[in-house]
Design a protein around this motif. Structure first.
Motif, PDB file in Angstrom:
ATOM      1  N   TYR A  54      -6.340   2.545 -10.703  1.00 12.40           N
ATOM      2  CA  TYR A  54      -7.073   2.691 -11.967  1.00 12.40           C
ATOM      3  C   TYR A  54      -8.365   1.889 -11.881  1.00 12.40           C
ATOM      4  O   TYR A  54      -8.392   0.754 -11.387  1.00 12.40           O
ATOM      5  N   TYR A  55      -9.445   2.486 -12.380  1.00 13.98           N
ATOM      6  CA  TYR A  55     -10.758   1.860 -12.353  1.00 13.98           C
ATOM      7  C   TYR A  55     -11.388   1.965 -13.737  1.00 13.98           C
ATOM      8  O   TYR A  55     -11.140   2.924 -14.487  1.00 13.98           O
ATOM      9  N   SER A  93     -11.491  -2.787 -10.828  1.00 14.92           N
ATOM     10  CA  SER A  93     -10.103  -2.351 -10.862  1.00 14.92           C
ATOM     11  C   SER A  93      -9.194  -3.562 -10.978  1.00 14.92           C
ATOM     12  O   SER A  93      -9.359  -4.555 -10.266  1.00 14.92           O
TER      13      SER A  93
END
Length: 808
Positions: free
Chosen positions: A406-407, A401
């Motif tokens: 958000y990854y 991340s």
């Protein structure tokens, strides 16, 4: 930076404050941009040039699938791919989005693919003066005792304006009158409220009622306003109104607080006695119905308790207006405000959203290849909304991340489709609340095949044995190969490398065919290379060597080398009378082009002028005297020798040997002695005849001596050649592929030959020296160890004496 001003009703209410902040770089460059626009901007209005602010290539955007992702169900913004501008896509009402909160901001994300890039941004929604102040009702009634002294204050119900800042409620105005003035006060939270201040005491007998107009004004340009009619009735008696001990109460309540929990206790006092001093608590008349559903107020004690289910994610703060009235004939009224702040608890599980999945992934993808993009949200706040993600262990993938919430799912190690063709990846999102809540998301990632495996054969080399005189077109070997790849990468084809026109192979199944009939005597061994190739791009191939050995059949009869057959010359061996028994007179020399037992020759005396005089060696072909030669034996003998091999069926031939028994010099002299002298007339003839006889006798003697010496020399040389010509053969071969080329099909692998060829065919040795195979198509001079075949060598012949006719 781009600056855009948007004007409404002639006043500048917003301008773009865009700025670019770089942060968190790992897999892609992520940045944050911020703009500001006025609310109610028309659809299609430009917010800013997002493409230029993010330094993106406008020409490449149509192929990179740029899209705007924002929370909720509405898409407030979109990007014009021709100009790069961020445009308003839907009506934006600041009051609907944020209510009284200020500033009001809308967050969004820009996702660009090929390569993957992610940017975040926010648009501040600036307030415009689009709402009028509103009073709870169009009329207000007050009952004021005539005994009220000048300076008394009477709070009025406040107007509400959903706008914020300068556009919110700013002041109140009161219509002109002789008794009351208006005092505008500011609460702690900045809101305005008005109080009527009695400047001149009332006299009920002089004036029973007063009618005033209260006007609420906001700070817009031009300002908006609202009006309420105030009807004042002048009464006698109760001249003290209730008074709250504080104007504003504050309380904190957890959102999961059960119904009936005490929130706050309000308290007011009244200096009057009796009913005029008894206080009743209630909600103000303009209290919203939603507040009445969530809270309840005890009219006697002033206890405010929870009634419904509070939700922090729906409303974080409640502003509750309460009032206290006494029980006088003309009740006095006091007002207060309770601020109830809802405290968040961890009652929302995280939510994982898969934005993009790139599947299937090639098995040769480099470590670090992005497979999926995920976003994680949690409606809770503070630690309850902090989410960490984990991936199922033991798989070649990892999560990283670089932007909050958000990854990216990436490959961690090299993939191998032959070991695992797909992965069902479990993503676990867990917040930091107490106790923590979690959510699970499954992502199926398939692995596509790459041609990374060459074909593999069951053996590195093949040895095939074929009987000579085979039928053309028979299959002699099936080469099996496997390829763990998939589809065309596993489709195998077989081909021969430098095979000539003797062999062919089926390209699809690897069956090797023999196209012509082979002859063991012509060539014993064939070597070739078979290539197995897959259908990948580029193709991979494996080579396997194949050796074909031609095994012998008994298809050649023995061949006589001496005496030479089918010649016009007559070969006669001479033996003198008195030769003892056991003397070797001559020898039949023969060879057999076959191998092994097929070339083992036996010799038999088939016919003789005197069968008792000579004998033949069974395996050597040597002709011996069977007894001592006598002078009365027949001088001329003809022997017919039968030569047979040991093949199946047996093949044979015959040889004819001529032997003379004579002492030529003695016989000639005896004939000359018996002759009588002639008369004188023949004297010269006799002289010449005697001279000729003497010369002939001398010549004969010299010739016989030379022939004897020569025959002894040749006999010794023949013995040496025969002794040195004893051939050696290969060892017995082990299991092998053997093809019955005459009958077709395969024969058991225990079939083998032992081949013998010596001067005495009974004597043989197993071959102890490795043979060397010659190139394909050439005559075989040697053979490899353990392979059937025969190397033939013609040994010397037996010399013979010339006949008297030849001497003459």
């Amino acid at each position: 930076m781009n600056g855009v001003a948007v004007r409404s009703r002639g006043v500048t209410t917003g301008q773009v404050l865009s700025f670019l902040l770089l942060f968190g770089v790992s897999d892609w460059v992520s940045a944050a941009v911020r703009y500001a626009i006025p609310e109610e901007a028309r659809r299609g209005s430009a917010v800013g040039n997002i493409v230029a602010d993010l330094a993106l290539d406008l020409g490449r955007l149509p192929g990179r699938r740029l899209r705007v992702v924002s929370g909720g169900n509405k898409k407030y913004f979109r990007v014009d791919l021709t100009s790069g501008a961020l445009l308003v896509n839907e009506r934006i009402d600041r009051e609907e989005l944020c209510g009284a909160l200020s500033p009001c901001s809308l967050s969004f994300e820009i996702v660009v693919e090929n390569p993957l890039e992610l940017f975040s941004g926010a648009v501040e929604i600036q307030d415009i003066n689009d709402n009028d102040p509103v009073f709870p009702s169009s009329q207000a009634r007050l009952e004021i005792s005539e005994s009220v002294a000048a300076g008394a204050r009477f709070p009025l119900e406040s107007a509400q304006d959903p706008d914020v800042g300068i556009n919110s409620l700013q002041t109140y105005q009161l219509s002109a009158n002789p008794h009351f003035a208006l005092d505008v006060q500011t609460r702690v939270d900045g809101s305005k409220y008005a109080e009527l201040v009695l400047e001149k005491e009332l006299d009920r007998e002089e004036q029973r009622e007063l009618h005033l107009v209260l006007t609420a004004l906001d700070g817009g340009s031009p300002p908006r306003s609202a009006h309420v009619q105030i009807h004042i009735e002048v009464v006698d008696a109760n001249d003290n109104a209730p008074v709250f001990n504080q104007s504003t109460y504050k309380a904190n309540v957890r959102e999961n607080t059960p119904s009936g929990t005490l929130v706050a206790r309000i308290s007011a006092y009244d200096l009057d006695d009796g009913p005029n001093g008894d206080i009743i608590y209630s909600f103000s008349s303009h209290t919203p119905a939603k507040v009445r559903e969530l809270f309840t107020l005890d009219s006697a004690t002033g206890e405010l308790r929870v009634k419904g289910q509070l939700d922090y994610e729906e409303t974080k703060l409640y502003e509750i207006y309460l009032q206290a009235k006494d029980k006088g004939a003309v009740p006095g009224v006091a007002h207060c405000k309770v601020l109830v702040e809802v405290v968040d608890v961890n009652d929302n599980s995280p939510e994982v959203t898969v934005t993009s999945v790139y599947s299937p992934v090639p098995e040769d993808a480099a470590p670090g290849t992005v497979v999926a993009l995920l976003s994680v949200t949690d409606l809770d706040s503070h630690d309850n909304g902090v989410v960490n993600c984990f991936i199922s262990p033991g798989i070649p993938f990892m999560l990283s991340s670089s932007l909050k919430n958000y990854y990216t799912l990436k490959t961690k190690a090299a993939l191998d489709r032959e070991k695992a063709s797909e992965y069902n990846i479990t993503i676990t999102a867990r917040d930091s609340g107490s106790p923590p809540l979690s959510a699970v998301k499954q992502i199926l990632v398939q692995v596509s095949d790459v041609n990374d495996n060459a074909p593999k054969t069951s053996q590195d080399s093949y040895d095939v044995y074929v009987l000579e005189n085979n039928m053309p077109g028979i299959p002699i070997l099936n080469i099996s190969a496997t390829d763990p790849d998939l589809g065309r990468n596993a489709h195998l084809s077989y081909s021969l490398l430098q095979a000539g026109h003797i062999f062919s192979i089926n390209r699809e199944n690897g069956t090797l065919y023999l196209l012509t009939s082979l002859d063991h005597e012509d060539q014993v061994e064939f070597s070739m290379m078979v290539q197995v190739q897959d259908g990948g791009s580029p193709p991979l191939a494996t080579n396997v060597s194949v050796s074909v050995f031609v095994t012998d059949l008994n298809d050649n009869a023995p061949t006589v080398l001496y005496p030479q057959p089918n010649t016009t010359a007559t070969y006669t061996d001479v033996v003198a009378p008195g030769t003892p028994a056991g003397h070797m007179v001559t020898k039949v020399v023969a060879v057999d082009a076959d191998a092994g037992y097929n070339a083992w020759i036996s010799y038999t005396l088939l016919h003789a002028t005197d069968p008792s005089l000579f004998s033949v060696g069974l395996h050597s072909g040597e002709i011996f005297t069977a007894r001592q030669l006598q002078e009365d034996d027949v001088p001329q003998h003809t022997l017919v020798i039968l030569l047979k091999d040991h093949g199946e069926p047996v093949l044979s031939t015959s040889a004819t040997v001529s032997i003379s028994v004579a002492e030529l010099a003695k016989e000639v002299l005896t004939d000359l002695t018996d002759m009588t002298p002639a008369n004188d007339s023949k004297k010269h003839v006799t002289f010449y005849l005697i001279l000729a006889v003497i010369l002939v006798s001398a010549a004969f003697f010299i010739t016989m001596l030379s022939v004897g010496i020569f025959k002894c020399y040749k006999w010794r040389q023949s013995k040496e050649l025969f002794n040195s010509s004893r051939s050696t053969l290969y060892r017995t071969p082990g299991p092998f592929h053997h093809i019955d080329a005459v009958r077709g099909g395969f024969t058991p692998p225990n079939f083998y030959h032992q081949v013998y060829l010596t001067t005495d065919s009974r004597q043989s040795d197993l071959c102890k020296k490795p043979f060397t195979s010659s190139p394909m198509g050439s005559r075989q001079s040697t053979m490899r160890n353990g392979e059937p075949g025969l190397y033939h060598q013609i040994v010397g012949t037996t010399s013979r004496l010339p006949t008297p006719a030849e001497v003459m």
